[in-house]
Motif scaffolding. Sequence first.
Motif, PDB file in Angstrom:
ATOM      1  N   ASN A 186       0.927  -1.556  -0.235  1.00  0.00           N
ATOM      2  CA  ASN A 186       0.002  -0.191   0.231  1.00  0.00           C
ATOM      3  C   ASN A 186       0.621   1.352  -0.038  1.00  0.00           C
ATOM      4  O   ASN A 186       0.610   1.724  -0.918  1.00  0.00           O
ATOM      5  CB  ASN A 186      -0.715  -0.068   1.382  1.00  0.00           C
ATOM      6  CG  ASN A 186      -2.342   1.061   1.489  1.00  0.00           C
ATOM      7  OD1 ASN A 186      -1.138   2.113   1.798  1.00  0.00           O
ATOM      8  ND2 ASN A 186      -3.122   1.018   0.324  1.00  0.00           N
ATOM      9  N   HIS A 192      -5.656   3.988  -4.492  1.00  0.00           N
ATOM     10  CA  HIS A 192      -6.559   3.653  -3.356  1.00  0.00           C
ATOM     11  C   HIS A 192      -7.439   5.031  -2.626  1.00  0.00           C
ATOM     12  O   HIS A 192      -8.399   4.719  -2.316  1.00  0.00           O
ATOM     13  CB  HIS A 192      -6.390   2.760  -2.251  1.00  0.00           C
ATOM     14  CG  HIS A 192      -5.424   3.571  -1.776  1.00  0.00           C
ATOM     15  ND1 HIS A 192      -3.913   3.451  -1.468  1.00  0.00           N
ATOM     16  CD2 HIS A 192      -5.702   4.062  -0.174  1.00  0.00           C
ATOM     17  CE1 HIS A 192      -3.917   4.096  -0.599  1.00  0.00           C
ATOM     18  NE2 HIS A 192      -4.695   3.507   0.542  1.00  0.00           N
ATOM     19  N   HIS A 242      -9.583   6.592   0.880  1.00  0.00           N
ATOM     20  CA  HIS A 242     -10.529   7.610   1.054  1.00  0.00           C
ATOM     21  C   HIS A 242     -11.025   8.790   0.744  1.00  0.00           C
ATOM     22  O   HIS A 242     -10.483   9.700   1.005  1.00  0.00           O
ATOM     23  CB  HIS A 242      -8.428   8.122   1.445  1.00  0.00           C
ATOM     24  CG  HIS A 242      -7.227   7.488   2.427  1.00  0.00           C
ATOM     25  ND1 HIS A 242      -7.443   6.796   2.769  1.00  0.00           N
ATOM     26  CD2 HIS A 242      -6.981   6.310   1.659  1.00  0.00           C
ATOM     27  CE1 HIS A 242      -6.823   5.960   3.613  1.00  0.00           C
ATOM     28  NE2 HIS A 242      -6.142   5.654   2.290  1.00  0.00           N
ATOM     29  N   ASP A 288      -7.576   2.370   5.818  1.00  0.00           N
ATOM     30  CA  ASP A 288      -6.977   1.567   4.914  1.00  0.00           C
ATOM     31  C   ASP A 288      -7.027  -0.237   6.145  1.00  0.00           C
ATOM     32  O   ASP A 288      -7.512  -0.466   5.779  1.00  0.00           O
ATOM     33  CB  ASP A 288      -4.907   1.867   5.603  1.00  0.00           C
ATOM     34  CG  ASP A 288      -4.926   3.442   4.380  1.00  0.00           C
ATOM     35  OD1 ASP A 288      -6.186   3.221   3.248  1.00  0.00           O
ATOM     36  OD2 ASP A 288      -4.139   3.787   4.795  1.00  0.00           O
TER      37      ASP A 288
HETATM   38 FE   LIG Z   1      -3.941   4.501   1.968  1.00  0.00          FE
END
Ligand SMILES: [Fe+2]
Length: 433
Positions: A214, A221, A226, A368
């Motif tokens: 990530n 993402h 988010h 996350d």
């Molecule tokens: Fe993130």
Amino acid sequence: MIKTDKPLEEMSKRQVVNHLYDTVKPEEGVIPAYLLGDPKVYEIEHEKVFLKTWVFVGHESEVPNKGDFMTRELAGYSLIITRDGEGEIRAFYNMCTHRGMKLCRADKGNKSMFTCPYHGFNFKNTGELVGVPLQKDIYGGTLDRTTMGLHKVKLESYKGLLFGTWNEDAEPLEDFLGDIRWYLDILVGRAEMEVIGVPQRFVVSSNWKVGSDNFVGDSYHTMVTHGSIAKLGMVPSATYSKRGFQIHTENGHGLNLGTPNPDFAFPEELKAEFKSNLSVEQYGVLSNLKNMIGNVFPNLSFLISHTKIKDQFISNTSVRMWRPIGHNKMEVIAWMLVEKNASQDWKDRSRDSFILTFSPSGIFEQDDTEVFTDITEAAQGPMPFLKNLTYNYTMGLHREPVEFVGPGVAYDDKFTEASQRNFYKYWLELMTK
Ligand SMILES: [Fe+2]
């Protein structure tokens, strides 16, 4: 889709390694799901990755004074990190050399001597055994204390970041870090930095690689996971995370630079200090920086981000380790760093900026870890179909790198998976060695 005739749990370690060789194809963007859920892969990782590479253990500013110490973990084994009377930082295996008891059980403190809780053997913070209760009486003259010092562990520092390794033949830390150092200079070498407080620690039901993946390359993402931050108006648009550069270097390291940023998000009064520590090019990146998100292989992620607090853009800097504690569990340890010479007001607001975004209470962190947990859950267990599933890492395979002022292979926006492919390429190299 991959095909195997034998279930993974019935394979020997050698067969699993061969299977990795056949099925993990980072350069084609093919990563099998079993890498995140299989206990045998995790076992091999421990041996071939974590016992072989340099692994982050802390920051020099956590032991600022002579006699300070902290206990940390290096690939599943406990370390004592001490600053001795001369100011030198050393690392030892946290085990009494008499009978193997854990010598120090505190997280941190200040002392020049460690006494084993089992028989009271006394060790100096330089590692020597200096005292044995009743020695003359019970050993006569036969005990040679000089052969019973604590086991030293290889420890090196880069700009205050301390790394340890169990591998006696490991290359020097600077060589292992290679070109990522140019970016670490901006992260932690721009000024004298210090850790604020003790590191935050929390356990997440996730394979450690999901975290590294990530941070090393997944800017994509941000607009969805988010998305709420765009809705709240904290960032200008949902695709704001695309602008900038994604860069990777050798040994699986990589990062994402969000640029440009019209607002200088660092303490104004430290501009001279920044300039004296950075090259003109590095300072150019810093002064234009919106955020910086990356990963030093295997599991040290780093971050500079910023938020608007009291009408001012305030950056926050952190490093975080995805410490594996099983194939489906990790401890996240996050250190918040700040410029030591910044004002107290700046330090407080920078901490607020960090807590608001990345910490167990932070908006980003909570988003996350929900994702990390679900990915890991879906990758484990005996379901026959699972072993044939692969993830798609092909984004940006069609693109050519661009010129950039810093080293590494750079792409001129962040929506590509080149850094993840580079991470898994090095991972595979170590796993199949
Ligand atoms: Fe993130």
